[in-house]
Design a protein around this motif. Structure first.
Motif, PDB file in Angstrom:
ATOM      1  N   ASN A 225       0.847  -1.185   0.000  1.00  0.00           N
ATOM      2  CA  ASN A 225       0.000   0.000   0.000  1.00  0.00           C
ATOM      3  C   ASN A 225       0.889   1.243   0.000  1.00  0.00           C
ATOM      4  O   ASN A 225       1.280   1.736   1.059  1.00  0.00           O
ATOM      5  CB  ASN A 225      -0.909  -0.014   1.237  1.00  0.00           C
ATOM      6  N   ASN A 226       1.195   1.748  -1.175  1.00  0.00           N
ATOM      7  CA  ASN A 226       2.075   2.910  -1.285  1.00  0.00           C
ATOM      8  C   ASN A 226       1.452   4.183  -0.732  1.00  0.00           C
ATOM      9  O   ASN A 226       2.159   5.111  -0.348  1.00  0.00           O
ATOM     10  CB  ASN A 226       2.473   3.140  -2.743  1.00  0.00           C
ATOM     11  N   ASP A 227       0.132   4.258  -0.671  1.00  0.00           N
ATOM     12  CA  ASP A 227      -0.544   5.462  -0.183  1.00  0.00           C
ATOM     13  C   ASP A 227      -0.193   5.808   1.260  1.00  0.00           C
ATOM     14  O   ASP A 227      -0.264   6.962   1.670  1.00  0.00           O
ATOM     15  CB  ASP A 227      -2.060   5.303  -0.273  1.00  0.00           C
ATOM     16  N   ILE A 228       0.194   4.824   2.048  1.00  0.00           N
ATOM     17  CA  ILE A 228       0.448   5.040   3.467  1.00  0.00           C
ATOM     18  C   ILE A 228       1.808   5.706   3.719  1.00  0.00           C
ATOM     19  O   ILE A 228       2.030   6.301   4.773  1.00  0.00           O
ATOM     20  CB  ILE A 228       0.360   3.694   4.232  1.00  0.00           C
ATOM     21  N   TYR A 229       2.714   5.659   2.766  1.00  0.00           N
ATOM     22  CA  TYR A 229       4.110   6.065   2.989  1.00  0.00           C
ATOM     23  C   TYR A 229       4.244   7.470   3.578  1.00  0.00           C
ATOM     24  O   TYR A 229       4.888   7.654   4.606  1.00  0.00           O
ATOM     25  CB  TYR A 229       4.924   5.950   1.697  1.00  0.00           C
ATOM     26  N   GLU A 230       3.688   8.471   2.928  1.00  0.00           N
ATOM     27  CA  GLU A 230       3.846   9.860   3.405  1.00  0.00           C
ATOM     28  C   GLU A 230       3.283  10.040   4.809  1.00  0.00           C
ATOM     29  O   GLU A 230       3.837  10.778   5.623  1.00  0.00           O
ATOM     30  CB  GLU A 230       3.170  10.843   2.443  1.00  0.00           C
ATOM     31  N   TYR A 231       2.203   9.357   5.098  1.00  0.00           N
ATOM     32  CA  TYR A 231       1.604   9.458   6.428  1.00  0.00           C
ATOM     33  C   TYR A 231       2.509   8.802   7.471  1.00  0.00           C
ATOM     34  O   TYR A 231       2.668   9.324   8.578  1.00  0.00           O
ATOM     35  CB  TYR A 231       0.221   8.803   6.444  1.00  0.00           C
ATOM     36  N   ALA A 232       3.086   7.659   7.126  1.00  0.00           N
ATOM     37  CA  ALA A 232       3.942   6.941   8.073  1.00  0.00           C
ATOM     38  C   ALA A 232       5.212   7.726   8.383  1.00  0.00           C
ATOM     39  O   ALA A 232       5.573   7.885   9.549  1.00  0.00           O
ATOM     40  CB  ALA A 232       4.285   5.560   7.529  1.00  0.00           C
ATOM     41  N   VAL A 233       5.883   8.240   7.369  1.00  0.00           N
ATOM     42  CA  VAL A 233       7.145   8.950   7.622  1.00  0.00           C
ATOM     43  C   VAL A 233       6.924  10.286   8.323  1.00  0.00           C
ATOM     44  O   VAL A 233       7.848  10.826   8.934  1.00  0.00           O
ATOM     45  CB  VAL A 233       7.994   9.146   6.341  1.00  0.00           C
ATOM     46  N   ASN A 234       5.724  10.813   8.272  1.00  0.00           N
ATOM     47  CA  ASN A 234       5.414  12.078   8.938  1.00  0.00           C
ATOM     48  C   ASN A 234       4.652  11.884  10.253  1.00  0.00           C
ATOM     49  O   ASN A 234       4.119  12.845  10.799  1.00  0.00           O
ATOM     50  CB  ASN A 234       4.618  12.987   8.000  1.00  0.00           C
ATOM     51  N   ASN A 235       4.607  10.641  10.745  1.00  0.00           N
ATOM     52  CA  ASN A 235       3.933  10.305  12.001  1.00  0.00           C
ATOM     53  C   ASN A 235       2.462  10.756  11.987  1.00  0.00           C
ATOM     54  O   ASN A 235       1.951  11.303  12.958  1.00  0.00           O
ATOM     55  CB  ASN A 235       4.666  10.904  13.213  1.00  0.00           C
ATOM     56  N   GLU A 236       1.784  10.482  10.869  1.00  0.00           N
ATOM     57  CA  GLU A 236       0.401  10.933  10.688  1.00  0.00           C
ATOM     58  C   GLU A 236      -0.562   9.795  10.347  1.00  0.00           C
ATOM     59  O   GLU A 236      -1.516   9.984   9.606  1.00  0.00           O
ATOM     60  CB  GLU A 236       0.351  12.002   9.596  1.00  0.00           C
ATOM     61  N   LEU A 237      -0.314   8.622  10.899  1.00  0.00           N
ATOM     62  CA  LEU A 237      -1.228   7.511  10.641  1.00  0.00           C
ATOM     63  C   LEU A 237      -2.676   7.848  10.995  1.00  0.00           C
ATOM     64  O   LEU A 237      -3.580   7.515  10.238  1.00  0.00           O
ATOM     65  CB  LEU A 237      -0.790   6.251  11.383  1.00  0.00           C
TER      66      LEU A 237
ATOM     67  N   GLY B 119       5.826   2.954  11.795  1.00  0.00           N
ATOM     68  CA  GLY B 119       4.470   2.961  11.235  1.00  0.00           C
ATOM     69  C   GLY B 119       3.776   4.304  11.248  1.00  0.00           C
ATOM     70  O   GLY B 119       2.672   4.431  10.738  1.00  0.00           O
ATOM     71  N   GLY B 120       4.409   5.315  11.847  1.00  0.00           N
ATOM     72  CA  GLY B 120       3.806   6.643  11.826  1.00  0.00           C
ATOM     73  C   GLY B 120       2.714   6.863  12.845  1.00  0.00           C
ATOM     74  O   GLY B 120       1.816   7.676  12.642  1.00  0.00           O
ATOM     75  N   TYR B 121       2.790   6.155  13.983  1.00  0.00           N
ATOM     76  CA  TYR B 121       1.758   6.315  15.008  1.00  0.00           C
ATOM     77  C   TYR B 121       2.377   6.335  16.407  1.00  0.00           C
ATOM     78  O   TYR B 121       1.801   5.849  17.366  1.00  0.00           O
ATOM     79  CB  TYR B 121       0.691   5.225  14.893  1.00  0.00           C
TER      80      TYR B 121
END
Length: 141
Positions: free
Chosen positions: A62-74, A102-104
């Motif tokens: 799931n590539n969509d999750i990448y930006e959220y994970a690296v920015n701690n925005e799960l 995991g960005g959380y």
């Protein structure tokens, strides 16, 4: 294709006993939350048996999750995708390294997760597979 004959999940021949709880979680989701989006880092077996509404949260498929994970925005990702619950093993929430990756890694987010159902007691690192409520959704017993 019936993979259970090739790869015996949920039997005494299973190479990884914790997979039985993943099988049971998938069946529970299919029967009790049909059509609802559920997130999981260990989504394979759960998603296969859960009817296809389990969203992978680790970024492997799931590539969509990448930006959220690296920015701690799960939490933002979960909200924008209308994901009502998370189902995964306890260590995904208790081990800081996994939370950071995991960005959380945010105590306020973790405090919002409400355990609804535990699928096993477990005996090792992969124990206490739990369904957590993250939005106001009624989950059957």
């Amino acid at each position: 294709l019936n993979v259970s004959g090739i790869y015996p999940v949920g039997t005494d021949l299973s190479p990884y006993p914790h997979q039985l709880s993943m099988l049971n979680a998938g069946i529970f989701l299919k029967d009790n939350l049909p059509g609802r989006k559920v997130g999981a880092w260990n989504a394979g077996i759960i998603g296969y048996y859960g009817g296809g509404h389990v969203i992978n949260l680790d970024g492997l498929v799931n590539n969509d999750i990448y930006e959220y994970a690296v920015n701690n925005e799960l939490p933002t990702y979960l909200e924008t995708r209308d994901i009502c619950c998370i189902v995964d093993f306890e260590n995904m929430l208790t081990e800081e390294q996994l939370r950071i990756r995991g960005g959380y890694n945010d105590p306020s987010f973790l405090d919002t997760l409400q355990p609804q159902k535990v699928f096993d007691g477990g005996k090792n690192r992969w124990k206490d597979l739990t369904l957590y409520l993250i939005n106001n959704v009624t989950v059957p017993d």
